[in-house]
Design an enzyme around this catalytic site. Structure first.
Site, PDB file in Angstrom:
ATOM      1  N   LYS A 188       3.351  -6.869   4.088  1.00 31.91           N
ATOM      2  CA  LYS A 188       3.150  -5.468   3.723  1.00 31.91           C
ATOM      3  C   LYS A 188       2.771  -4.748   5.010  1.00 31.91           C
ATOM      4  CE  LYS A 188      -0.831  -3.543   4.426  1.00 31.91           C
ATOM      5  NZ  LYS A 188      -1.126  -2.122   4.627  1.00 31.91           N
ATOM      6  N   SER A 199      -7.725  11.605   1.191  1.00 32.67           N
ATOM      7  CA  SER A 199      -8.212  12.710   0.383  1.00 32.67           C
ATOM      8  C   SER A 199      -7.374  12.832  -0.880  1.00 32.67           C
ATOM      9  CB  SER A 199      -8.177  14.007   1.181  1.00 32.67           C
ATOM     10  OG  SER A 199      -6.914  14.206   1.762  1.00 32.67           O
ATOM     11  N   THR A 256       0.875  -1.183   0.000  1.00 36.66           N
ATOM     12  CA  THR A 256       0.000   0.000   0.000  1.00 36.66           C
ATOM     13  C   THR A 256       0.912   1.233   0.000  1.00 36.66           C
ATOM     14  OG1 THR A 256      -0.215  -0.179   2.407  1.00 36.66           O
ATOM     15  CG2 THR A 256      -1.969  -1.109   1.075  1.00 36.66           C
ATOM     16  N   THR A 264      -1.007  -2.768  10.714  1.00 36.20           N
ATOM     17  CA  THR A 264      -1.668  -2.850   9.401  1.00 36.20           C
ATOM     18  C   THR A 264      -0.771  -3.665   8.531  1.00 36.20           C
ATOM     19  OG1 THR A 264      -2.729  -0.755   9.574  1.00 36.20           O
ATOM     20  CG2 THR A 264      -2.635  -1.664   7.413  1.00 36.20           C
ATOM     21  N   ASN A 318      -0.400  10.796   6.891  1.00 34.27           N
ATOM     22  CA  ASN A 318      -1.636  10.351   7.506  1.00 34.27           C
ATOM     23  C   ASN A 318      -2.711  11.418   7.563  1.00 34.27           C
ATOM     24  OD1 ASN A 318      -1.248   7.514   8.187  1.00 34.27           O
ATOM     25  ND2 ASN A 318       0.567   8.346   9.214  1.00 34.27           N
ATOM     26  N   GLU A 350       5.687   4.522   7.732  1.00 35.70           N
ATOM     27  CA  GLU A 350       5.283   5.788   7.111  1.00 35.70           C
ATOM     28  C   GLU A 350       5.977   6.990   7.728  1.00 35.70           C
ATOM     29  OE1 GLU A 350       1.094   5.817   7.561  1.00 35.70           O
ATOM     30  OE2 GLU A 350       0.715   4.709   5.714  1.00 35.70           O
TER      31      GLU A 350
END
Lengths: 385, 385
Positions: B170, B385, B148, B181, B380, B261
């Protein structure tokens, strides 16, 4: 406004160089009586700063003559030397005020690990200067001297039937339950005994300061002190006093939220129809501490999936497929599925309302928090360097 | 490398438009036997995605023929329609493979709330295409299709005495205990029965993936699946298998940490001399979740005060005035007070070692986490969006 609004109190704020900016950094608040009643609540962090260790003991007898507060150094994890600094501060104030050192509370705020000889010398000087400058309109100066990363002072006052309550607070980060990095002094000229003051303070803070959870981080130095002078001569109705005290605490808590480090949204999380108040608090807090949700709000993204994911980490009673979520008046999730389109939600205002309907009972609770922003990361990555 | 390293497995990764980038987004991993043993562990979040609800039931009999995984949509909080999508995915794969739908596991990852008719249609198409393209060197393609926000695929493999283990993972955000996640598929050609596979998987994940806590946020979709083909014909020594499986899990967990991230530091928190392993884990996790500590590390600031403040929020046995803290080999705090000057600590490398010596027992645990950075907030706040 502030702590000198009620009768019977004097205060001062002075600058002694604890802050590199040269701004005021030591505050003194003195109760001139006739009553010298005091109560205080402290951080529930098990790693407590020296002023907390001292003040917890000093307040036990319910008598508080004065509070000395400094910014520019937390005096936490500074060992026996740091504890002696706190003790000497209380003794210095007691000597100058002609009272017992055991009736002086001390509060410190700033960087953990700061508390060397220079720090001690400045705090003692500030105590002396502050007491020399005490006045019955010194509340404003005191509120400036306790500021750290605060962008503005926090003051509040209410007047009721012949008595009043005043307060000041500082706090801009490390805001979490069991108090925040907050120092609060509240004064009243109402007539209360120590047990009444203690009960009223615990009741008020439990639903105000304890429900402000800006960043989930619990400070080592938090203290909320209530001092009672009784100078009005009026014995208030207990419920009326409790309500007025809660108003002052809530006002100050909202001011802390509104000035939280780096925040761009003040988020009010209302959890309704929970099985118990405890469940409602647990759910609200889990959302308030979810970095992904907080970052989404910063990005004006009504990401309700992150709200439900946060609720799922709690032990609260709920059915994931029956929960409704509202953001700024728009139901974005109903029965655990998508409802109104994200585009319908306007998250640009600073004030953000999140309502979580658990649909399992009648209890509710409200938690105040902030979003997670670039400025929060910036301020807290550069704090001590 | 990857899931087709052991004998008896085929895999594929295909692109069907679930990702707007056009990159691969559906992976299939099939066990060709002779054994069809499977075990899996799942997120402990009480809000579970549809593929989790399905796979938890499907794995109960210890038989797993294949796993179908998609990125580009979490199929979580998508209601009965979403569950049917998962069910139809399993049925489609079962039909094409000539096996029972109850032996097909399904995993999804992406935005919560995504799972409409378009999503369903693409996942079913991807399942069909993936099965058509299965090959015994398809592990690499499969590892690409589950990415992702990952910047690179995560693969691992070990070979021991006649048998081997391969894996892919992942995960780049929402990394927290009870898994992250993360989607992980591990394969082995060793000979194990279902109970052995289940026990080995729980033991390995408990000390690897469960101790990766990047941001304290727990996902709704996590799943780690172990598939056993037995194609080597070799029955491994149980301890040797457990050790090899833990090696693969730890290797993948570290790859997840290294690609978290927005992170700029990989922080290894080692808690030593704790009263119990549980205490050590609680202390490590409290530090790993402290935003102020994590922001300080981003700023290369060895702010040990925030470490002690975090420890103070736990129930673990410790004396705040006896704790030592080391950062990158430098003791910055001894007996709860300042030790080496902050300037001695070099926090510029990505790898950051924090050692907390509680000095109350002999237990220890290691938690992996990351710093809190501008990029984390950015990624994040802009995700959906």
């Amino acid at each position: 406004m502030s702590v000198t609004a009620p009768q019977g109190f004097e205060a001062a704020g002075v600058a002694v160089g604890l802050k590199s900016t040269g701004k005021p950094d030591v505050a003194v608040v003195v109760n001139r009586g006739p009553l010298k009643v005091g109560a205080a609540v402290f951080t529930s962090n098990r790693a407590k700063a020296n002023p907390i260790l001292w003040s917890q003991e000093a307040v036990r007898d319910g008598v508080v003559e004065a509070v000395v507060l400094n910014s520019g150094g937390a005096n936490c994890f500074t060992g026996p030397f740091g504890f002696q600094t706190t003790h000497q501060t209380a003794e210095k104030a007691a000597e100058l005020l002609g009272v017992s050192a055991g009736d002086i509370l001390v509060c410190s705020t700033g960087l953990i690990g700061t508390g060397d000889e220079v720090f001690r010398s400045k705090v003692l000087t500030g105590t002396e200067q502050g007491i020399a400058e005490l006045s019955d309109d010194g509340g404003e100066a005191a509120s400036l001297a306790i500021m750290t990363t605060d962008s503005r002072p926090k003051r509040s006052a209410v007047t009721r039937d012949g008595w009043s309550i005043g307060g000041m607070a500082k706090g801009a980060g490390m805001l979490a339950p069991g108090l925040a990095t907050m120092l609060v002094v509240i004064t009243t000229d109402a007539v209360l005994d120590a047990a009444q003051a203690d009960a009223a303070l615990r009741r008020a803070t439990g639903r105000t300061f304890d429900r402000l959870d800006s960043d989930g981080c619990m400070s080592t130095n938090d203290q909320v002190t209530l001092m009672v002078s009784g100078a009005s001569g009026v014995t208030p109705d207990p419920d009326a006093f409790a309500a007025a005290l809660a108003d002052v605490c809530q006002d100050l808590a909202q001011q802390l939220q509104g000035d939280a480090e780096g925040a761009s949204h003040d988020i009010t999380i209302q959890v309704i129809n929970a099985a118990s108040e405890q469940d409602a608090v647990e759910v609200g807090r889990s959302v308030a501490r979810n970095n992904l949700f907080k970052a989404a709000i910063f990005g004006n993204d009504p990401n309700w999936g992150r709200v439900l994911a946060a609720i799922g980490t709690t032990q609260a009673e709920f059915d994931p497929y029956d929960v409704d979520v509202w953001m700024n008046g728009v139901r974005v999730c109903s029965h655990g599925g998508p409802d109104a389109p994200r585009e319908d939600v306007d998250l640009t205002p600073r004030a953000t309302d999140l309502v979580i309907d658990l649909k399992v009972g009648a209890a509710e609770a409200t938690i105040l928090t902030n979003d997670l922003t670039h400025d929060y990361v910036h301020e807290n990555s550069a704090y001590s360097s």
